[in-house]
Design a protein around this motif. Structure first.
Motif, PDB file in Angstrom:
ATOM      1  N   VAL A   1       0.832  -1.201   0.000  1.00 16.04           N
ATOM      2  CA  VAL A   1       0.000   0.000   0.000  1.00 16.04           C
ATOM      3  C   VAL A   1       0.866   1.250   0.000  1.00 16.04           C
ATOM      4  O   VAL A   1       0.692   2.161  -0.820  1.00 16.04           O
TER       5      VAL A   1
ATOM      6  N   THR B   1     -10.538  -0.719   2.645  1.00 19.89           N
ATOM      7  CA  THR B   1      -9.392  -1.461   2.139  1.00 19.89           C
ATOM      8  C   THR B   1      -9.480  -2.938   2.498  1.00 19.89           C
ATOM      9  O   THR B   1      -9.864  -3.298   3.609  1.00 19.89           O
TER      10      THR B   1
ATOM     11  N   ARG C   1      -6.722  -5.909   2.582  1.00 17.60           N
ATOM     12  CA  ARG C   1      -5.286  -6.158   2.480  1.00 17.60           C
ATOM     13  C   ARG C   1      -5.006  -7.651   2.654  1.00 17.60           C
ATOM     14  O   ARG C   1      -5.671  -8.324   3.430  1.00 17.60           O
TER      15      ARG C   1
ATOM     16  N   ALA D   1      -3.431  -5.382  -2.145  1.00 22.90           N
ATOM     17  CA  ALA D   1      -4.517  -4.648  -1.498  1.00 22.90           C
ATOM     18  C   ALA D   1      -5.474  -4.087  -2.539  1.00 22.90           C
ATOM     19  O   ALA D   1      -5.093  -3.774  -3.666  1.00 22.90           O
ATOM     20  N   ASP D   2      -6.735  -3.968  -2.126  1.00 21.52           N
ATOM     21  CA  ASP D   2      -7.769  -3.296  -2.912  1.00 21.52           C
ATOM     22  C   ASP D   2      -8.272  -2.127  -2.071  1.00 21.52           C
ATOM     23  O   ASP D   2      -8.672  -2.319  -0.915  1.00 21.52           O
ATOM     24  N   ILE D   3      -8.246  -0.940  -2.640  1.00 24.24           N
ATOM     25  CA  ILE D   3      -8.683   0.274  -1.942  1.00 24.24           C
ATOM     26  C   ILE D   3      -9.884   0.844  -2.676  1.00 24.24           C
ATOM     27  O   ILE D   3      -9.807   1.132  -3.876  1.00 24.24           O
TER      28      ILE D   3
ATOM     29  N   ALA E   1      -5.764   3.358   4.787  1.00 24.30           N
ATOM     30  CA  ALA E   1      -5.710   2.112   4.008  1.00 24.30           C
ATOM     31  C   ALA E   1      -4.805   1.076   4.634  1.00 24.30           C
ATOM     32  O   ALA E   1      -5.016  -0.131   4.480  1.00 24.30           O
ATOM     33  N   SER E   2      -3.740   1.519   5.319  1.00 20.65           N
ATOM     34  CA  SER E   2      -2.798   0.607   5.960  1.00 20.65           C
ATOM     35  C   SER E   2      -2.325   1.262   7.259  1.00 20.65           C
ATOM     36  O   SER E   2      -1.299   1.944   7.282  1.00 20.65           O
TER      37      SER E   2
END
Length: 318
Positions: free
Chosen positions: A160, A184, A186, A197-199, A311-312
């Protein structure tokens, strides 16, 4: 006025800045924590290798490029602003929101320029895509899809933080503002950190976006697509020259109680030549000379760090 710029941090990407600034004729000095690397680059590019303190004290150097480990970006940039320098900071500008906000605050207080190194914003193909969207080529913009897949770069920073900043910069620019929702998914696959990862992003005006990143993909994919009510555009960075920007005049419409669609072949769009890093650095130099606000300025830099933390949440140690 001749603008003189120094590069602090001469790793893999920092060396690209050194080479490009030398070609432009704006390279004044370089600095690196590895004395042997600094000496080799100094000889190769015929430019002095100096300490960071010496560079900050040199009033003939107007700008700096920082390509350091991200944890050092904020403290070094703030010292530079206080020394009267304008700064281009490689992404990300920090590892947490408070650090990024403090860097932006000091730049404003000192009246200095803060630019973030989101180099894809200066890619001529992306600029052509942006112009087409603003001109109504695909109708109303509804969705953005960005994919960055490949193998490698296990550098103590998860996928990410390492890969997504590129895509976030493009999405934020197209959206024209910050998202109101970030979700997100992860996945740790082959390392001890997030490898894929998909955001998902949602903006107040109804626009949505999705970013897919992976460093454990068996194939490479570097595509950025925008979907509108009258068509779609795709910037494929790995496509051959002449086929990097495709316009698809796909149509989707309501047909009674159902929806219908009609596909179309790719209509490849002409784009200007040019190297993104060269264009980015020339923009930085022009901003220093004219005092214009950089296209990738402080607000975008801070917002990118905010989203990365959402996101992370576990910031990298790098």
């Amino acid at each position: 006025m001749t603008i003189r710029i120094a590069v602090i941090g001469c790793g893999q990407w920092g060396q690209n800045h050194v080479r490009t600034l030398k070609e432009i004729g704006a390279l004044a000095a370089l600095s690196d924590g590895n004395p042997e690397r600094a000496a080799a680059l100094s000889e190769r590019f015929d430019v002095p290798a100096r300490s960071t303190d010496d560079i900050l004290a040199d009033e003939t150097i107007q700008g700096l490029v920082l390509a350091l480990p991200p944890r050092l970006h904020g403290p070094t940039a703030r010292r530079a602003f206080q020394a009267g320098k304008d700064v281009l900071i490689e992404k990300p500008i920090g590892l947490d929101l408070s650090d990024a906000e403090e860097t932006a605050r000091v730049a404003k207080v000192e009246g200095r320029l803060l630019m973030v190194g989101h180099v894809l914003r200066f890619h001529p193909v992306f600029e052509a895509l942006d112009t087409l969207v603003r001109g109504g080529a695909i109708g109303e913009l509804r969705h953005i899809l960005s994919t960055r897949l490949g193998l490698g770069r296990f550098l103590g920073m998860d996928a990410v933080w390492d890969l997504a900043p590129h895509d976030l910069s493009l999405v934020l620019h197209m959206a024209g503002g910050a998202p109101e929702c970030v979700e997100t998914l992860r996945r740790t696959v082959l390392s001890d950190e997030t490898d894929a990862a998909d955001i998902a992003l949602r903006f107040a005006n109804g626009l949505t976006g999705e970013i897919h990143v992976s460093r454990v993909s068996p194939y490479r994919d570097r595509r950025f697509s925008v979907i509108g009510t009258e068509g779609m555009l795709t910037f494929d960075d790995l496509a051959p020259e002449g086929q990097k920007l495709a316009l698809y005049r796909h149509k989707v419409w309501r047909d009674g109680a159902h929806f219908a669609f009609q596909g179309a072949d790719a209509d490849y769009q002409q784009t200007e030549p040019g190297l993104p890093l060269d264009r980015e650095l020339r923009h930085f130099i022009d901003c220093i000379a004219t005092r214009a606000e950089p296209r990738t300025g402080a607000a975008e830099a801070v917002e990118t760090v905010r989203i990365l933390n959402l996101a992370s949440p576990r910031a990298p140690a790098a």
